[in-house]
Design a protein around this motif. Structure first.
Motif, mmCIF file in Angstrom:
data_model
loop_
_atom_site.group_PDB
_atom_site.id
_atom_site.type_symbol
_atom_site.label_atom_id
_atom_site.label_comp_id
_atom_site.label_asym_id
_atom_site.label_seq_id
_atom_site.Cartn_x
_atom_site.Cartn_y
_atom_site.Cartn_z
ATOM 1 N N HIS A 62 0.808 -1.210 0.000
ATOM 2 C CA HIS A 62 0.000 0.000 0.000
ATOM 3 C C HIS A 62 0.848 1.270 0.000
ATOM 4 C CE1 HIS A 62 -2.968 -2.992 1.469
ATOM 5 N NE2 HIS A 62 -3.828 -2.225 0.819
ATOM 6 N N GLU B 55 2.555 4.504 -0.989
ATOM 7 C CA GLU B 55 2.286 5.506 -2.024
ATOM 8 C C GLU B 55 3.396 6.546 -2.118
ATOM 9 O OE1 GLU B 55 -1.431 7.215 -0.954
ATOM 10 O OE2 GLU B 55 -2.557 5.347 -1.163
ATOM 11 N N SER C 103 1.999 0.026 -6.002
ATOM 12 C CA SER C 103 1.154 1.090 -5.454
ATOM 13 C C SER C 103 1.859 2.433 -5.364
ATOM 14 C CB SER C 103 0.681 0.693 -4.042
ATOM 15 O OG SER C 103 1.808 0.459 -3.198
#
Length: 427
Positions: free
Chosen positions: A185, A187, A206
């Motif tokens: 996840h 970013e 991601s």
């Protein structure tokens, strides 16, 4: 009842106080005394402050603690139950202390499985601490002395979204192919101001923002970026990328790339075969000497192009170099060695910066069709009244001219403007 612990240095009477409560501590046995609001309830927060800077964290804090702020002290050691066994704990702020890895026990966050924000920046850590909470979403480790991320140190932090590792001492040997591979996840990753010689491997799909500025990167290997297909912003400024540092097609796997920042490298040409959807290419302070007819052809959506302070001369800028860039709105060519305005400029251009070149003439045909041009910067060139061709300003209805032109009369159009403030000058 939810608790908030804030242990920070108290201020003098003339300054704003950071906390209404008091903590007394010694290095061996810190003790805490607090004043709790009489209106205690589930949302009540308790604040703890210290008349002197803490060197050791409190040994015990309430189990219901939600936010712990021990920033800007002199903490060198914390204890297992300082932050451990706190099921409601969400945020811990330990930045600007004196913590080394020896002062951070392996079980520091045992039983605290809800921590989403941890700030350990500006301490004395030499490697990324193991056994960090698996629930983390934001981890701040910038401004330490970190030279290594131990294998598996980030294998459980699968919810991590932001990781800050800038201003450390990371080298290629301090990372491996698994360092970031489990961060599904992630970013935002900041690895700027380190000593990396290559792009890290196994970056997650991601990832949207990758900061690699101010490292020692000489070459970008396409395979290193193949997994990061979701990348939108790639910052490689102030590295050591030379003529072969960015091979053709090295960034093509990054199909969604929006901005490529290459300020302050040693590139001699615009890199070829860049992602077609690129919107901003930032290339100032390189060694670019040539713009060929097809160098920019593969980026039809490019809206911003910055080639300021390179080594471009008019003879080596092809007359069709900018023609493919139909979406271009901002073009910065300041600080080069141009003697004339380039031809074939896109009609939708809003900003054209040509200051600090060697322009000796302005020819109307080169500016014809630039009906949307709003800003034209011409300061510090070699222009004189007689060098401005008749009708040069005729079609530039939206223009605001900026620059040291010789006379105010230069700025006047052959016919009166409907809105005279659209032609302005700063001498």
């Amino acid at each position: 009842m939810a608790w908030t612990c804030r242990c920070s240095q108290t201020t003098s009477p003339g300054q704003l106080s950071t906390s209404p409560c008091r903590t007394t501590s010694s290095r061996s046995s810190p003790t805490t005394s607090c004043r709790v609001s009489a209106a205690c309830g589930p949302s009540t927060s308790t604040t703890i402050s210290s008349p002197l800077r803490l060197s050791v964290a409190p040994q015990f804090l309430p189990r219901s603690l939600r936010v712990a702020d021990l920033a800007a002290n002199q903490v060198t050691e914390i204890f297992p139950l300082t932050f451990g066994e706190k099921p409601a704990l969400r945020s811990v702020y330990l930045h600007n202390n004196q913590l080394s890895n020896a002062g951070l026990p392996p079980d520091a966050f045992h039983g605290s499985e809800a921590v989403v924000t941890l700030s350990l920046s500006s301490n004395r850590l030499s490697y990324l601490p193991p056994s960090l909470p698996p629930s983390l979403e934001r981890l701040h480790l910038q401004n330490n002395f970190i030279s290594k991320v131990p294998r598996g140190a980030l294998s459980r932090q699968t919810h991590l979204r932001e990781l800050y590792l800038q201003h450390n001492q990371l080298t290629d040997s301090g990372l491996d192919a698994t360092t970031f591979s489990k961060l599904h996840h992630l970013e935002y990753l900041d690895l700027s101001h380190n000593q990396l010689a290559s792009v890290p491997a196994a970056l997650p799909r991601s990832l949207a923002v990758l900061h690699l500025g101010r490292n020692c990167i000489r070459w970008v290997e396409a395979a290193r970026l193949r997994g990061a297909r979701g990348l939108r912003y790639l910052l490689l400024q102030h590295n050591q990328l030379g003529a072969t540092g960015l091979p053709p097609g090295a960034l093509r796997p990054l199909r969604g790339l929006h901005t490529l920042h290459l300020y302050g490298n040693r590139l001699e040409r615009v890199p070829l075969a860049l992602p077609r959807r690129l919107r901003a290419l930032v290339l100032p302070h390189n060694h670019v000497t040539v713009l060929g007819a097809r160098d920019l052809a593969g980026m039809p959506g490019l809206a911003e192009l910055n080639l300021a302070y390179n080594r471009l001369v008019s003879a080596h800028v092809h007359r069709r170099a900018f023609r493919p860039l139909r979406a271009l709105r901002s073009l910065d060519l300041a600080g080069n060695r141009l003697t004339r305005v380039p031809g074939g400029l896109p009609g939708g251009l809003h900003t054209l910066r040509l200051q600090r070149n060697q322009l000796r003439a302005l020819e109307p045909e080169l500016l014809a069709g630039l009906n949307e041009l709003r800003e034209l910067s011409l300061a510090h060139n070699h222009l004189r009244i007689g060098d401005i061709g008749p009708g040069t300003w005729h079609e530039l209805q939206a223009l605001q001219v900026r620059g040291g032109l010789v006379s105010r009369t230069v700025l006047m159009a052959p016919r009166p403007l409907a809105r005279p403030w659209e032609a302005t000058e700063s001498l």
